[in-house]
Design a protein around this motif. Sequence first.
Motif, mmCIF file in Angstrom:
data_model
loop_
_atom_site.group_PDB
_atom_site.id
_atom_site.type_symbol
_atom_site.label_atom_id
_atom_site.label_comp_id
_atom_site.label_asym_id
_atom_site.label_seq_id
_atom_site.Cartn_x
_atom_site.Cartn_y
_atom_site.Cartn_z
ATOM 1 N N GLU A 1 33.271 29.137 55.906
ATOM 2 C CA GLU A 1 34.596 29.755 56.019
ATOM 3 C C GLU A 1 34.924 30.601 54.794
ATOM 4 O OE1 GLU A 1 39.278 28.322 56.061
ATOM 5 O OE2 GLU A 1 37.703 26.892 56.598
ATOM 6 N N ARG A 2 34.707 30.047 53.611
ATOM 7 C CA ARG A 2 35.041 30.777 52.387
ATOM 8 C C ARG A 2 34.125 32.003 52.206
ATOM 9 N NH1 ARG A 2 37.562 27.334 48.425
ATOM 10 N NH2 ARG A 2 39.110 26.068 49.532
ATOM 11 N N THR A 3 32.873 31.862 52.607
ATOM 12 C CA THR A 3 31.942 32.984 52.479
ATOM 13 C C THR A 3 32.377 34.162 53.337
ATOM 14 O OG1 THR A 3 30.083 31.531 51.917
ATOM 15 C CG2 THR A 3 29.539 33.710 52.783
ATOM 16 N N LYS A 4 32.862 33.880 54.527
ATOM 17 C CA LYS A 4 33.306 34.975 55.407
ATOM 18 C C LYS A 4 34.524 35.679 54.809
ATOM 19 C CE LYS A 4 33.649 36.340 60.171
ATOM 20 N NZ LYS A 4 33.372 35.951 61.570
ATOM 21 N N VAL A 5 35.421 34.938 54.190
ATOM 22 C CA VAL A 5 36.563 35.552 53.513
ATOM 23 C C VAL A 5 36.076 36.401 52.341
ATOM 24 C CG1 VAL A 5 38.662 35.110 52.194
ATOM 25 C CG2 VAL A 5 38.146 33.724 54.213
ATOM 26 N N ASN A 6 35.135 35.867 51.585
ATOM 27 C CA ASN A 6 34.601 36.610 50.442
ATOM 28 C C ASN A 6 33.971 37.931 50.852
ATOM 29 O OD1 ASN A 6 35.276 35.040 48.216
ATOM 30 N ND2 ASN A 6 33.434 33.778 48.356
ATOM 31 N N ALA A 7 33.361 37.964 52.018
ATOM 32 C CA ALA A 7 32.657 39.174 52.454
ATOM 33 C C ALA A 7 33.549 40.403 52.403
ATOM 34 C CB ALA A 7 32.096 38.976 53.858
ATOM 35 N N THR A 8 34.832 40.236 52.712
ATOM 36 C CA THR A 8 35.753 41.373 52.715
ATOM 37 C C THR A 8 36.702 41.386 51.517
ATOM 38 O OG1 THR A 8 37.299 40.128 54.129
ATOM 39 C CG2 THR A 8 35.710 41.588 55.224
ATOM 40 N N GLU A 9 36.668 40.345 50.679
ATOM 41 C CA GLU A 9 37.631 40.262 49.574
ATOM 42 C C GLU A 9 37.016 40.251 48.184
ATOM 43 O OE1 GLU A 9 40.337 37.033 49.912
ATOM 44 O OE2 GLU A 9 41.247 37.743 51.774
ATOM 45 N N ALA A 10 35.816 39.711 48.024
ATOM 46 C CA ALA A 10 35.229 39.559 46.691
ATOM 47 C C ALA A 10 35.010 40.924 46.047
ATOM 48 C CB ALA A 10 33.912 38.795 46.774
ATOM 49 N N LYS A 11 35.195 40.982 44.719
ATOM 50 C CA LYS A 11 35.112 42.264 44.016
ATOM 51 C C LYS A 11 34.436 42.114 42.664
ATOM 52 C CE LYS A 11 39.403 44.203 45.949
ATOM 53 N NZ LYS A 11 40.754 44.728 45.602
ATOM 54 N N ILE A 12 33.646 43.130 42.321
ATOM 55 C CA ILE A 12 33.136 43.289 40.974
ATOM 56 C C ILE A 12 34.175 44.075 40.177
ATOM 57 C CG2 ILE A 12 31.312 44.317 39.550
ATOM 58 C CD1 ILE A 12 30.380 41.890 41.121
ATOM 59 N N GLY A 13 34.337 43.755 38.885
ATOM 60 C CA GLY A 13 35.337 44.409 38.058
ATOM 61 C C GLY A 13 35.019 45.861 37.768
ATOM 62 N N ALA A 14 35.995 46.544 37.203
ATOM 63 C CA ALA A 14 35.863 47.963 36.891
ATOM 64 C C ALA A 14 34.772 48.234 35.858
ATOM 65 C CB ALA A 14 37.198 48.507 36.395
ATOM 66 N N ASP A 15 34.405 47.206 35.069
ATOM 67 C CA ASP A 15 33.344 47.395 34.079
ATOM 68 C C ASP A 15 31.959 47.430 34.704
ATOM 69 O OD1 ASP A 15 32.954 44.735 34.770
ATOM 70 O OD2 ASP A 15 33.630 43.926 32.852
ATOM 71 N N GLY A 16 31.878 47.122 36.001
ATOM 72 C CA GLY A 16 30.611 47.206 36.719
ATOM 73 C C GLY A 16 29.770 45.954 36.688
ATOM 74 N N TRP A 17 30.203 44.912 35.950
ATOM 75 C CA TRP A 17 29.357 43.717 35.888
ATOM 76 C C TRP A 17 30.128 42.401 35.990
ATOM 77 C CZ3 TRP A 17 29.978 39.923 32.238
ATOM 78 C CH2 TRP A 17 30.711 40.250 31.100
ATOM 79 N N SER A 18 31.402 42.367 35.653
ATOM 80 C CA SER A 18 32.135 41.101 35.711
ATOM 81 C C SER A 18 32.653 40.847 37.125
ATOM 82 C CB SER A 18 33.298 41.103 34.720
ATOM 83 O OG SER A 18 34.245 42.104 35.062
ATOM 84 N N LEU A 19 32.913 39.587 37.432
ATOM 85 C CA LEU A 19 33.434 39.227 38.750
ATOM 86 C C LEU A 19 34.962 39.220 38.687
ATOM 87 C CD1 LEU A 19 32.656 38.256 41.628
ATOM 88 C CD2 LEU A 19 32.898 35.920 40.771
ATOM 89 N N GLU A 20 35.581 40.105 39.451
ATOM 90 C CA GLU A 20 37.038 40.212 39.445
ATOM 91 C C GLU A 20 37.685 39.170 40.351
ATOM 92 O OE1 GLU A 20 40.208 43.431 41.167
ATOM 93 O OE2 GLU A 20 38.706 44.197 39.760
ATOM 94 N N HIS A 21 37.095 38.950 41.531
ATOM 95 C CA HIS A 21 37.697 38.002 42.475
ATOM 96 C C HIS A 21 36.650 37.460 43.438
ATOM 97 C CE1 HIS A 21 40.188 36.144 45.518
ATOM 98 N NE2 HIS A 21 39.661 36.945 46.425
#
Length: 465
Positions: A130-150
Amino acid sequence: MKRLAVLMSCIAAALIGARASAAVTPQEADKLGKELTPFGAEKAGNADGTIPAYEGNEPPLPGWEFGKVRKEYWKYKDEKPLFSIDASNVDKYAAHLTDAQITALKTVKGYRMDVYPTHRNCGITPVYAERTKVNATEAKIGADGWSLEHAKASGVPFPIPKSGIEVMYNVKLRPQAIGAIYNDGTSVISPRPGTSEFTWYQWYLLQYWPTKRADRQNVEEEGNVDFFVFYNYSKPAALAGQGFVGTIWQNKDPEQYYYFPGQRRVRRLPTYVFDTPLIGFENQYLVDEQAGFWMTLDRYEWKLLGKKEVYVGANDFGMWDYKADPKVVFDKTFVNPAYRRYELRRVWVVDAHIKSGFRHLAPHRTYYVDEDSWNMVELTDYDKDDKVWKNVVTWPAPIWEVGGLCTAMPFMMWDLQGGRYVVDWMSIGGGKDIQWVKLGDPEFKQPWLKPDFYTAETLRSLSER
């Protein structure tokens, strides 16, 4: 017109940046649980049938409980190898091997890889799906190109990855238990070439992954902690009484402390990162090789090369056998192939090159990540001349007490230039299995499953008893 052109250029740049960090579309995410598994692997097998369709979690044979040797209760425990790869036929199978594997087979006398039928039996729990499917459309890499934003906790962040950095965060947040206890963990360093003396280690270890907790919401709300870890040594005599505690972050250097009994002091280790040699391991072992992958992601450029079918470790119950005789398992020049198991698997391939301005003993690395579990199963380290240096290998197996999630904790660093190897985070020779903790277990309420346990004060208190 010039102002319009500048405006259009800025808009285009913004759109490119957005695409670089954006998640997949709802239409792509809808493939999860259909033609893709909930973790993003291809459900179907390959064209010639050497990789079967995804099977899912298979329970152990009747009678298994924690404390019994796992391999004795696996459904396929009596399988025989389909074939073996060695120096005589390595070229025949080279298309399905890594550079490090090829180098080992061609240069280490007597070494072989035994290849077995593939069983895609890694479990997927409902919460992780369930959480993985939510992440598919919501997870983000940060503006620095390498950190995990969400990203959602207890979920794979990028099940349909579009970049190398996304694959590597899937490795960091791969599905597994929330905690591990090694009551008698073990390590070994093989002898120096021309000698026969192994170096054996024994230790107690606690590890806690807050990002695996289903009662938490977002990774960033936990402070972007990768994991917490505590350990202390009982063997060899030179290390007995020494201890370590660390908070390992995803987006900044770790906070780490080490206890030296001779000084009766706890010392902070601010530079104990990346290619610093691990204390007490004869310069055979880099800090960021621990558990195969122990680093922030800011120092390398991560290029996604796509997927490839490779012979990698899978269902490696032999390397989890805490009752096995270490003298039989560990040869002077390689780990006994009879205790290892290779299967043909689809893996994501990520090529990493050190960024300008940084230095590392392995400036080029190639990672191979299992599509079913997101475990890093193979790593080839290259030296400054881009020659194969090390083969880093993990040995995954399904952990039945946490829903069959495939977990890769025992692992090896094999220096193919120097002729020595290190095996760590294992239970062979310790006499006790690794204990895995999930929500609701009796162990769950213990102090070590809280962040405030992992401090210099705790290390001093436990070390000076």
